[in-house]
Write a protein that holds these residues in place. Structure first.
Motif, mmCIF file in Angstrom:
data_model
loop_
_atom_site.group_PDB
_atom_site.id
_atom_site.type_symbol
_atom_site.label_atom_id
_atom_site.label_comp_id
_atom_site.label_asym_id
_atom_site.label_seq_id
_atom_site.Cartn_x
_atom_site.Cartn_y
_atom_site.Cartn_z
ATOM 1 N N ARG A 174 -8.652 2.953 -11.232
ATOM 2 C CA ARG A 174 -9.616 2.853 -10.036
ATOM 3 C C ARG A 174 -10.295 1.502 -10.307
ATOM 4 O O ARG A 174 -10.849 1.184 -11.372
ATOM 5 C CB ARG A 174 -10.630 3.989 -10.036
ATOM 6 C CG ARG A 174 -11.408 3.915 -8.787
ATOM 7 C CD ARG A 174 -12.105 5.444 -8.460
ATOM 8 N NE ARG A 174 -13.112 5.674 -9.407
ATOM 9 C CZ ARG A 174 -13.836 6.686 -9.392
ATOM 10 N NH1 ARG A 174 -13.555 7.834 -8.935
ATOM 11 N NH2 ARG A 174 -14.543 6.840 -10.356
ATOM 12 N N GLY A 208 0.842 -1.048 0.072
ATOM 13 C CA GLY A 208 0.054 0.080 -0.120
ATOM 14 C C GLY A 208 0.876 1.073 -0.004
ATOM 15 O O GLY A 208 0.671 2.231 -0.725
ATOM 16 N N ALA A 209 1.917 1.262 0.835
ATOM 17 C CA ALA A 209 2.774 2.305 0.907
ATOM 18 C C ALA A 209 3.364 2.464 -0.530
ATOM 19 O O ALA A 209 3.671 3.573 -0.790
ATOM 20 C CB ALA A 209 3.699 1.995 1.777
ATOM 21 N N LEU A 216 2.405 1.848 -3.313
ATOM 22 C CA LEU A 216 1.473 2.042 -4.330
ATOM 23 C C LEU A 216 1.298 3.899 -4.089
ATOM 24 O O LEU A 216 1.113 4.515 -5.089
ATOM 25 C CB LEU A 216 0.251 1.289 -4.410
ATOM 26 C CG LEU A 216 0.163 -0.141 -4.819
ATOM 27 C CD1 LEU A 216 -1.005 -0.840 -4.262
ATOM 28 C CD2 LEU A 216 -0.017 -0.019 -6.155
ATOM 29 N N ARG A 217 1.096 3.972 -2.899
ATOM 30 C CA ARG A 217 0.684 5.459 -2.648
ATOM 31 C C ARG A 217 1.964 6.255 -2.989
ATOM 32 O O ARG A 217 1.625 7.545 -3.545
ATOM 33 C CB ARG A 217 0.280 5.605 -1.161
ATOM 34 C CG ARG A 217 -1.199 5.401 -0.790
ATOM 35 C CD ARG A 217 -1.573 5.701 0.620
ATOM 36 N NE ARG A 217 -0.868 5.102 1.740
ATOM 37 C CZ ARG A 217 -1.052 3.753 2.173
ATOM 38 N NH1 ARG A 217 -1.949 3.008 1.436
ATOM 39 N NH2 ARG A 217 -0.109 3.356 3.006
ATOM 40 N N GLU A 218 2.959 5.804 -2.742
ATOM 41 C CA GLU A 218 4.343 6.708 -3.236
ATOM 42 C C GLU A 218 4.239 7.038 -4.624
ATOM 43 O O GLU A 218 4.902 8.060 -5.058
ATOM 44 C CB GLU A 218 5.262 5.778 -2.776
ATOM 45 C CG GLU A 218 6.734 6.695 -2.833
ATOM 46 C CD GLU A 218 7.898 6.002 -2.309
ATOM 47 O OE1 GLU A 218 8.738 5.130 -3.080
ATOM 48 O OE2 GLU A 218 7.961 5.261 -1.013
ATOM 49 N N ARG A 219 3.734 6.072 -5.589
ATOM 50 C CA ARG A 219 3.869 6.178 -6.710
ATOM 51 C C ARG A 219 2.794 6.720 -7.940
ATOM 52 O O ARG A 219 2.556 7.332 -8.820
ATOM 53 C CB ARG A 219 4.220 4.613 -7.693
ATOM 54 C CG ARG A 219 5.877 4.511 -7.273
ATOM 55 C CD ARG A 219 6.130 3.012 -7.822
ATOM 56 N NE ARG A 219 7.575 2.446 -7.648
ATOM 57 C CZ ARG A 219 8.007 2.206 -6.128
ATOM 58 N NH1 ARG A 219 7.081 2.250 -5.190
ATOM 59 N NH2 ARG A 219 8.928 1.604 -5.986
ATOM 60 N N GLN A 220 1.661 6.375 -7.140
ATOM 61 C CA GLN A 220 0.431 6.474 -8.163
ATOM 62 C C GLN A 220 -0.127 7.970 -8.149
ATOM 63 O O GLN A 220 0.064 8.867 -7.366
ATOM 64 C CB GLN A 220 -0.933 5.540 -7.486
ATOM 65 C CG GLN A 220 -1.401 5.857 -6.276
ATOM 66 C CD GLN A 220 -2.124 4.939 -5.718
ATOM 67 O OE1 GLN A 220 -2.174 3.642 -6.175
ATOM 68 N NE2 GLN A 220 -2.721 5.152 -4.573
ATOM 69 N N GLU A 221 -0.801 8.364 -9.165
ATOM 70 C CA GLU A 221 -1.119 9.605 -9.278
ATOM 71 C C GLU A 221 -2.669 9.424 -9.573
ATOM 72 O O GLU A 221 -3.316 8.281 -10.044
ATOM 73 C CB GLU A 221 -0.740 10.377 -10.430
ATOM 74 C CG GLU A 221 0.726 10.796 -10.212
ATOM 75 C CD GLU A 221 1.462 11.699 -11.475
ATOM 76 O OE1 GLU A 221 0.660 11.898 -12.230
ATOM 77 O OE2 GLU A 221 2.538 11.984 -11.025
ATOM 78 N N GLY A 222 -3.637 10.339 -9.362
ATOM 79 C CA GLY A 222 -4.973 10.230 -9.436
ATOM 80 C C GLY A 222 -5.684 10.228 -10.648
ATOM 81 O O GLY A 222 -5.051 10.632 -11.545
#
Ligand code: HEM
Length: 186
Positions: A123, A62-63, A65-71
């Motif tokens: 998403r 999860g960490a 993913l959050r570090e790399r992903q954009e919305g």
């Protein structure tokens, strides 16, 4: 105000996303349409799903993913893909730990896709519990120059053990219809 987690995708004659091409990878196709909308409800088909909690992601993943992903909704991401997916009863008959073993330990769904971030924004919508024809509605957004990268991602995932359980999959490629006055819904 509806439930903000509930999302629908309608294929029809209008919408902010123009269909570039659509094809059935597995199982029966969906009716060909010209546009996909998340606000219209009139069309050849409407698919519903909910944005839900994660089932398989572990803390460190999860960490990462959050570090790399954009919305979603990046101005440069004028291409999108809607890929509805259904998995076999044999998948749903497995226990959670058995599914996780196939999904990540053996298919590397997370470990092998991290390198596609942040180019591909995504998403996941769950549809199975709504009694829908598909179990998942997967949604991706990317810039036109990343189309080949997205194709590589699809090719890689479809070769995994996880994908042996996919019984129905439709690939719908979209471009934002930004020349009209409708705007782009996110
Ligand atoms: C940018 C690349 C991708 C990343 C980083 C990614 C990441 C993830 C993650 C973290 C999950 C697990 C969510 C959870 O724990 O419940 C997931 C689930 C899923 N992904 Fe991906 N994914 C990517 C690309 C794709 C593509 C291209 C497809 C379809 C062609 C896809 C289809 C699915 C499906 C159907 C699930 C649900 C699996 C299940 O619950 O049985 N993913 N993805």
């Amino acid at each position: 105000m509806g439930n903000p987690q509930l999302v629908h995708f309608t294929g029809g004659e209008t919408g902010p996303w123009r269909v570039l091409r659509m094809r059935a990878i597995a199982g029966p196709p969906l009716t060909d349409v010209a546009y996909v909308s998340t606000s219209e409800t009139q069309g050849a088909w409407t698919l519903r799903g909910v944005v839900s909690h994660v089932r398989y992601v572990e803390r460190a993943e999860g960490a990462a993913l959050r570090e790399r992903q954009e919305g979603l909704g990046r101005p440069a991401a004028t291409r999108a893909a809607l890929i509805p997916i259904k998995k076999a009863d044999a998948w749903w008959d497995l226990a959670q730990d058995e599914r996780r073993a196939i999904f990540e330990e053996r298919s590397r769904h997370i470990a092998s896709t991290l390198r596609f971030l942040p180019a591909i924004a995504r998403r996941l919508h769950h549809a199975r519990d709504l009694g829908e024809p598909f179990d998942f509605l997967t949604w991706f957004e990317f810039a036109p120059e990343h189309e080949a990268l997205f194709d590589e991602l699809l090719h890689m995932l479809r070769a995994t053990e996880e994908w042996r359980y996919v019984t129905r999959e439709i690939e719908i490629h979209l471009a934002s219809a930004d020349s009209g006055g409708a705007g782009i819904e996110r």
